[in-house]
Structures are given as structure tokens and as C-alpha cells.
Design a protein around this motif. Structure first.
Motif, PDB file in Angstrom:
ATOM      1  N   GLY A   1       6.611  -4.866   7.172  1.00  0.00           N
ATOM      2  CA  GLY A   1       5.222  -4.745   6.744  1.00  0.00           C
ATOM      3  C   GLY A   1       4.688  -3.324   6.708  1.00  0.00           C
ATOM      4  O   GLY A   1       3.515  -3.106   6.410  1.00  0.00           O
ATOM      5  N   ILE A   2       5.528  -2.343   7.006  1.00  0.00           N
ATOM      6  CA  ILE A   2       5.138  -0.934   6.924  1.00  0.00           C
ATOM      7  C   ILE A   2       5.851  -0.327   5.723  1.00  0.00           C
ATOM      8  O   ILE A   2       7.064  -0.483   5.571  1.00  0.00           O
ATOM      9  N   ALA A   3       5.082   0.344   4.855  1.00  0.00           N
ATOM     10  CA  ALA A   3       5.671   1.000   3.692  1.00  0.00           C
ATOM     11  C   ALA A   3       6.083   2.412   4.068  1.00  0.00           C
ATOM     12  O   ALA A   3       5.268   3.193   4.563  1.00  0.00           O
ATOM     13  N   TYR A   4       7.345   2.727   3.874  1.00  0.00           N
ATOM     14  CA  TYR A   4       7.859   4.076   4.078  1.00  0.00           C
ATOM     15  C   TYR A   4       8.124   4.671   2.704  1.00  0.00           C
ATOM     16  O   TYR A   4       8.602   3.976   1.805  1.00  0.00           O
TER      17      TYR A   4
ATOM     18  N   TRP B   1       6.795   9.674   4.858  1.00  0.00           N
ATOM     19  CA  TRP B   1       5.477   9.149   5.208  1.00  0.00           C
ATOM     20  C   TRP B   1       5.588   7.663   5.488  1.00  0.00           C
ATOM     21  O   TRP B   1       6.566   7.017   5.129  1.00  0.00           O
ATOM     22  N   LYS B   2       4.555   7.109   6.133  1.00  0.00           N
ATOM     23  CA  LYS B   2       4.470   5.664   6.329  1.00  0.00           C
ATOM     24  C   LYS B   2       3.036   5.223   6.088  1.00  0.00           C
ATOM     25  O   LYS B   2       2.098   6.004   6.211  1.00  0.00           O
ATOM     26  N   SER B   3       2.886   3.941   5.738  1.00  0.00           N
ATOM     27  CA  SER B   3       1.551   3.398   5.506  1.00  0.00           C
ATOM     28  C   SER B   3       1.477   1.961   5.994  1.00  0.00           C
ATOM     29  O   SER B   3       2.367   1.152   5.731  1.00  0.00           O
ATOM     30  N   TYR B   4       0.394   1.685   6.711  1.00  0.00           N
ATOM     31  CA  TYR B   4       0.082   0.323   7.133  1.00  0.00           C
ATOM     32  C   TYR B   4      -0.827  -0.358   6.126  1.00  0.00           C
ATOM     33  O   TYR B   4      -1.331  -1.438   6.378  1.00  0.00           O
ATOM     34  N   GLY B   5      -1.102   0.303   4.988  1.00  0.00           N
ATOM     35  CA  GLY B   5      -1.934  -0.275   3.942  1.00  0.00           C
ATOM     36  C   GLY B   5      -3.393   0.126   4.030  1.00  0.00           C
ATOM     37  O   GLY B   5      -4.230  -0.437   3.338  1.00  0.00           O
ATOM     38  N   THR B   6      -3.715   1.084   4.892  1.00  0.00           N
ATOM     39  CA  THR B   6      -5.083   1.604   5.007  1.00  0.00           C
ATOM     40  C   THR B   6      -5.037   3.121   4.878  1.00  0.00           C
ATOM     41  O   THR B   6      -3.995   3.739   5.103  1.00  0.00           O
ATOM     42  N   ALA B   7      -6.174   3.724   4.544  1.00  0.00           N
ATOM     43  CA  ALA B   7      -6.229   5.186   4.427  1.00  0.00           C
ATOM     44  C   ALA B   7      -5.884   5.852   5.757  1.00  0.00           C
ATOM     45  O   ALA B   7      -5.085   6.792   5.803  1.00  0.00           O
ATOM     46  N   ASN B   8      -6.466   5.368   6.854  1.00  0.00           N
ATOM     47  CA  ASN B   8      -6.181   5.951   8.172  1.00  0.00           C
ATOM     48  C   ASN B   8      -4.753   5.673   8.636  1.00  0.00           C
ATOM     49  O   ASN B   8      -4.210   6.415   9.444  1.00  0.00           O
TER      50      ASN B   8
ATOM     51  N   THR C   1      -2.121   5.694   6.722  1.00  0.00           N
ATOM     52  CA  THR C   1      -1.169   6.344   5.823  1.00  0.00           C
ATOM     53  C   THR C   1      -1.022   7.792   6.274  1.00  0.00           C
ATOM     54  O   THR C   1      -1.934   8.595   6.112  1.00  0.00           O
ATOM     55  N   VAL C   2       0.139   8.097   6.881  1.00  0.00           N
ATOM     56  CA  VAL C   2       0.322   9.396   7.536  1.00  0.00           C
ATOM     57  C   VAL C   2       1.734   9.925   7.343  1.00  0.00           C
ATOM     58  O   VAL C   2       2.677   9.168   7.114  1.00  0.00           O
ATOM     59  N   LEU C   3       1.864  11.242   7.488  1.00  0.00           N
ATOM     60  CA  LEU C   3       3.168  11.878   7.533  1.00  0.00           C
ATOM     61  C   LEU C   3       3.880  11.384   8.788  1.00  0.00           C
ATOM     62  O   LEU C   3       3.338  11.476   9.892  1.00  0.00           O
TER      63      LEU C   3
ATOM     64  N   ASN D   1      17.955  -4.974   8.312  1.00  0.00           N
ATOM     65  CA  ASN D   1      17.572  -5.846   9.422  1.00  0.00           C
ATOM     66  C   ASN D   1      16.397  -5.301  10.226  1.00  0.00           C
ATOM     67  O   ASN D   1      16.402  -5.324  11.455  1.00  0.00           O
ATOM     68  N   GLY D   2      15.388  -4.770   9.530  1.00  0.00           N
ATOM     69  CA  GLY D   2      14.183  -4.302  10.200  1.00  0.00           C
ATOM     70  C   GLY D   2      14.240  -2.884  10.724  1.00  0.00           C
ATOM     71  O   GLY D   2      13.334  -2.450  11.427  1.00  0.00           O
ATOM     72  N   THR D   3      15.283  -2.143  10.384  1.00  0.00           N
ATOM     73  CA  THR D   3      15.392  -0.741  10.764  1.00  0.00           C
ATOM     74  C   THR D   3      15.498   0.098   9.507  1.00  0.00           C
ATOM     75  O   THR D   3      16.273  -0.236   8.604  1.00  0.00           O
ATOM     76  N   LEU D   4      14.720   1.190   9.453  1.00  0.00           N
ATOM     77  CA  LEU D   4      14.773   2.087   8.303  1.00  0.00           C
ATOM     78  C   LEU D   4      15.889   3.106   8.489  1.00  0.00           C
ATOM     79  O   LEU D   4      15.947   3.797   9.508  1.00  0.00           O
ATOM     80  N   PHE D   5      16.775   3.170   7.509  1.00  0.00           N
ATOM     81  CA  PHE D   5      17.798   4.200   7.430  1.00  0.00           C
ATOM     82  C   PHE D   5      17.514   5.035   6.205  1.00  0.00           C
ATOM     83  O   PHE D   5      17.068   4.514   5.186  1.00  0.00           O
TER      84      PHE D   5
END
Length: 91
Positions: free
Chosen positions: A22-25, A39-46, A48-50, A70-74
Motif C-alpha cells: 500500500g506504499i508507492a515507491y 521516494w515513497k508515498s502513502y497517498g497524501t501530500a504530507n 509523500t517524501v524522499l 513478497n512485501g519487500t522492495l528491492f
């Protein structure tokens, strides 16, 4: 639009958008760091951060090939003194 990362008339070029639990990288050059960074974003302006300037200073880490396994970002990036290599989202 969730957040205008580069305000004004400049277009923000976002790449490699990948959902992990559920987190956009994604990668973007925000014009405050050198080159593209992660960067990552939880879907809000606040929310969305480096995530991290992996190689601070005059070089870009140029992260790419973001993969949810499997839920880990590579992803690959250029690390200080190591060249391009594989990283986890635990940076």
C-alpha cells in the motif's frame, strides 16, 4: 495529483512506480538532490517524501528496477564506492 514535488512550471518526471504493502515507491529528481532518488508515498501530500538520498553530494544514486518481492522492495542503485548494486527498502 498527490503532491507537486517540483512547484512551478517544471514537470516532475516520476519513474518506476511500485506498490509495496500500500506504499508507492518511485524515483524522481526533485531538483534539491542531485539526479534521481528514491521516494515513497502513502497517498497524501504530507506522506509523500524522499526516502533517502542514497549517495548525497554531487552524484545521483539513480535508483531503478524497483521490484516488490513478497512485501519487500528491492531495487538497484549506485552506492558510494560500490558502483551499481542491489538494495532493500531498509535503507
Amino acid at each position: 495529483m498527490v503532491k507537486d514535488i517540483i512547484t512551478g512550471i517544471t514537470n516532475t518526471e516520476i519513474g518506476f512506480i511500485t506498490d509495496v504493502n500500500g506504499i508507492a515507491y518511485f524515483t524522481v529528481n526533485d531538483e534539491t538532490t542531485v539526479g534521481k532518488e528514491l521516494w515513497k508515498s502513502y497517498g497524501t501530500a504530507n506522506g509523500t517524501v524522499l526516502l533517502k538520498d542514497i549517495m548525497p553530494g554531487v552524484n545521483s544514486s539513480e535508483p531503478s528496477i524497483l521490484i516488490n518481492m513478497n512485501g519487500t522492495l528491492f531495487f538497484t542503485a549506485i552506492g558510494e564506492g560500490s558502483g551499481r548494486g542491489m538494495f532493500l527498502n531498509r535503507i
